[in-house]
Write a protein that holds these residues in place. Structure first.
Motif, mmCIF file in Angstrom:
data_model
loop_
_atom_site.group_PDB
_atom_site.id
_atom_site.type_symbol
_atom_site.label_atom_id
_atom_site.label_comp_id
_atom_site.label_asym_id
_atom_site.label_seq_id
_atom_site.Cartn_x
_atom_site.Cartn_y
_atom_site.Cartn_z
ATOM 1 N N SER A 283 8.506 -1.331 0.119
ATOM 2 C CA SER A 283 7.070 -1.431 -0.152
ATOM 3 C C SER A 283 6.805 -1.299 -1.645
ATOM 4 O O SER A 283 7.549 -0.621 -2.365
ATOM 5 C CB SER A 283 6.309 -0.327 0.601
ATOM 6 O OG SER A 283 6.496 -0.451 1.998
ATOM 7 N N TYR A 284 5.726 -1.934 -2.095
ATOM 8 C CA TYR A 284 5.382 -1.936 -3.518
ATOM 9 C C TYR A 284 3.865 -1.823 -3.670
ATOM 10 O O TYR A 284 3.116 -2.495 -2.967
ATOM 11 C CB TYR A 284 5.844 -3.241 -4.184
ATOM 12 C CG TYR A 284 7.300 -3.555 -3.969
ATOM 13 C CD1 TYR A 284 8.265 -3.178 -4.892
ATOM 14 C CD2 TYR A 284 7.713 -4.231 -2.814
ATOM 15 C CE1 TYR A 284 9.609 -3.473 -4.682
ATOM 16 C CE2 TYR A 284 9.053 -4.520 -2.589
ATOM 17 C CZ TYR A 284 10.001 -4.134 -3.529
ATOM 18 O OH TYR A 284 11.322 -4.415 -3.317
ATOM 19 N N PHE A 285 3.423 -0.961 -4.579
ATOM 20 C CA PHE A 285 1.991 -0.888 -4.858
ATOM 21 C C PHE A 285 1.761 -0.702 -6.352
ATOM 22 O O PHE A 285 2.649 -0.246 -7.082
ATOM 23 C CB PHE A 285 1.318 0.226 -4.049
ATOM 24 C CG PHE A 285 1.669 1.639 -4.462
ATOM 25 C CD1 PHE A 285 0.854 2.367 -5.323
ATOM 26 C CD2 PHE A 285 2.809 2.266 -3.957
ATOM 27 C CE1 PHE A 285 1.155 3.667 -5.690
ATOM 28 C CE2 PHE A 285 3.128 3.569 -4.313
ATOM 29 C CZ PHE A 285 2.301 4.279 -5.184
ATOM 30 N N CYS A 286 0.569 -1.088 -6.790
ATOM 31 C CA CYS A 286 0.221 -0.895 -8.198
ATOM 32 C C CYS A 286 -0.561 0.399 -8.344
ATOM 33 O O CYS A 286 -1.429 0.709 -7.542
ATOM 34 C CB CYS A 286 -0.567 -2.083 -8.746
ATOM 35 S SG CYS A 286 -2.173 -2.365 -7.976
ATOM 36 N N VAL A 371 1.147 0.175 -13.098
ATOM 37 C CA VAL A 371 2.497 0.667 -12.859
ATOM 38 C C VAL A 371 2.911 0.267 -11.443
ATOM 39 O O VAL A 371 2.291 0.697 -10.470
ATOM 40 C CB VAL A 371 2.573 2.197 -13.026
ATOM 41 C CG1 VAL A 371 3.981 2.705 -12.726
ATOM 42 C CG2 VAL A 371 2.153 2.606 -14.434
ATOM 43 N N ILE A 372 3.946 -0.566 -11.327
ATOM 44 C CA ILE A 372 4.446 -0.959 -10.011
ATOM 45 C C ILE A 372 5.356 0.144 -9.492
ATOM 46 O O ILE A 372 6.329 0.536 -10.149
ATOM 47 C CB ILE A 372 5.210 -2.296 -10.073
ATOM 48 C CG1 ILE A 372 4.302 -3.401 -10.614
ATOM 49 C CG2 ILE A 372 5.745 -2.656 -8.683
ATOM 50 C CD1 ILE A 372 3.098 -3.713 -9.746
ATOM 51 N N THR A 373 5.022 0.627 -8.296
ATOM 52 C CA THR A 373 5.719 1.770 -7.726
ATOM 53 C C THR A 373 6.250 1.438 -6.337
ATOM 54 O O THR A 373 5.584 0.745 -5.570
ATOM 55 C CB THR A 373 4.769 2.983 -7.632
ATOM 56 O OG1 THR A 373 4.194 3.231 -8.916
ATOM 57 C CG2 THR A 373 5.490 4.230 -7.155
ATOM 58 N N THR A 374 7.442 1.934 -6.026
ATOM 59 C CA THR A 374 7.990 1.831 -4.674
ATOM 60 C C THR A 374 8.357 3.240 -4.215
ATOM 61 O O THR A 374 7.833 4.227 -4.755
ATOM 62 C CB THR A 374 9.207 0.876 -4.637
ATOM 63 O OG1 THR A 374 9.631 0.713 -3.284
ATOM 64 C CG2 THR A 374 10.354 1.376 -5.486
#
Length: 388
Positions: A283-286, A371-374
């Motif tokens: 999964s990836y979120f900004c 910031v792209i976060t997983t």
């Protein structure tokens, strides 16, 4: 003799009046408190369904105020911060705003927190020429109400555009689904922008809505599983994210999940449950900031916040802290509590805080990278900074 006596009495009376008149103004020549205080208002849902967001923002604003006051305040004065609980309701927010302006005579307001009350308050603030800055109200229309409304966070359309771009260019997705809350302006704003950008980039996109407050997403997830998309966008807040992912896991969905800044808070919501670890790893979120950043100011804030409130700071807290500091910095640079002077100073902001360096565009929205976060083993893992 009588004329001289009358003249002496008149002069004495005038001299008595002058000091009293001087006490009604602050150093900036405007209202907003007594001679050694500047009144700044706060609006937040401190009780009710949205209180987890409002409490986080307010906690951080209080921290910022304490630090600013300990460092000498603004314009040589102490901040008197007056916060009102608007319970996540538009009518309550307007009533609370009216109290801050009419009774408390604040010079500016940090608030509101969520989009719908923030937009309503922004409309009123522009009518009244009252400077406001929302820490976390992401609806694009909030600052479009006029020049007196600013924000410290990204807008919904930007996040939707950014994540669609990331899905296409970085994850090489060709087909995407969007599962969103039809009764929430945050969710619909991001979903709409994601859909539009996805189509522009040549991706096939399908939209699946659910009623606000839903706890079962079975029918939507069944349809998504049947479609077998490369990625599923969930532009919702972290409590819904966890509910949806748990049900997706039960149904055996095997695709990448995407999100926006509302995902910040997923990890505490898990309460140690490791069942979602594998799903979250894809999964990836900004996000607005990176909790793993080595920035000493951010790490000091995160440590102090946890010590003070016995809970980890989330995105809402970080944005609340920056919002208060951005406003205080503007008042200091304005050299006055005059509303138009504050607004002019806000427009010239170049402030480095917990979320990086913030400037404002023509519609008073912050300009900075996301910031792209997983996730890794159930914890956040920052991948990179990214800009659509």
């Amino acid at each position: 003799m009588m004329k001289k006596r009358m003249l002496s009495l008149a002069l004495a009376a005038a001299l008595m009046i002058l000091p009293l008149a001087g006490c009604t103004q602050d150093a900036g020549g405007e209202g907003g408190g007594d001679a050694d205080k500047i009144k700044i208002g706060g609006l937040a849902p401190l009780t009710g369904d949205l209180s987890q967001y409002g409490v986080a923002v307010n906690n951080a604003v209080l921290m910022a105020v304490e630090e600013i006051n300990a460092d000498g305040g603004i314009l040589g004065k102490q901040i008197e911060y007056i916060v009102e609980d608007e319970k996540g309701d538009i009518t309550e927010a307007i009533n609370a705003y009216n109290k801050l302006v009419s009774e408390d005579e604040v010079v500016a307001i940090v608030g509101d927190v969520t989009s719908a009350p923030s937009k309503a308050v922004a409309q009123r603030a522009n009518d009244d020429h009252m400077p406001i800055i929302t820490a976390s109200g992401t609806d694009a229309e909030i600052t479009q109400t006029g020049k007196y409304a600013y924000r410290a966070c990204f807008i919904d359309p930007y996040q939707g555009k950014l994540m669609a771009t990331y899905a296409s260019k970085e994850l090489e997705a060709k087909t995407v689904a969007v599962l969103y809350d039809t009764g929430d302006s945050y969710s619909t704003g991001i979903a709409t922008a994601f859909e539009e950008t996805s189509k522009e980039l040549g991706m096939t996109v399908k939209m699946y809505g659910y009623t606000h407050g839903s706890t079962s997403f079975s029918s939507q997830l069944d349809s998504i599983k049947s479609d077998n998309p490369d990625a599923v966008m969930l532009p919702v807040y972290y409590n819904d994210v966890v509910l949806i992912l748990k049900q997706a896991l039960q149904k055996g969905l095997n695709c990448k999940f995407l999100g926006a800044d509302g995902w910040d808070g997923v990890v505490p919501q898990l309460n140690g449950d490791t069942s979602l670890n594998d799903l979250l790893a894809g999964s990836y979120f900004c996000s607005q900031y990176s909790a793993s950043s080595d920035d000493p100011a951010l790490q000091n804030f995160l440590t102090t916040y946890k010590e003070k409130y016995s809970i980890d700071a989330n995105m809402f807290a970080v944005l609340g802290y920056d919002a208060m500091h951005i406003l205080a910095d503007a008042i200091e640079r304005a050299g006055s509590t005059d509303a138009d002077a504050i607004i002019q100073a806000l427009s010239e902001t170049n402030y480095t805080g917990l979320t990086g360096t913030t400037t404002f565009d023509a519609e008073r929205n912050p300009v900075r990278e996301a910031v792209i976060t997983t996730f890794e083993n159930g914890a956040y893992k920052v991948l990179e900074t990214y800009q659509a």
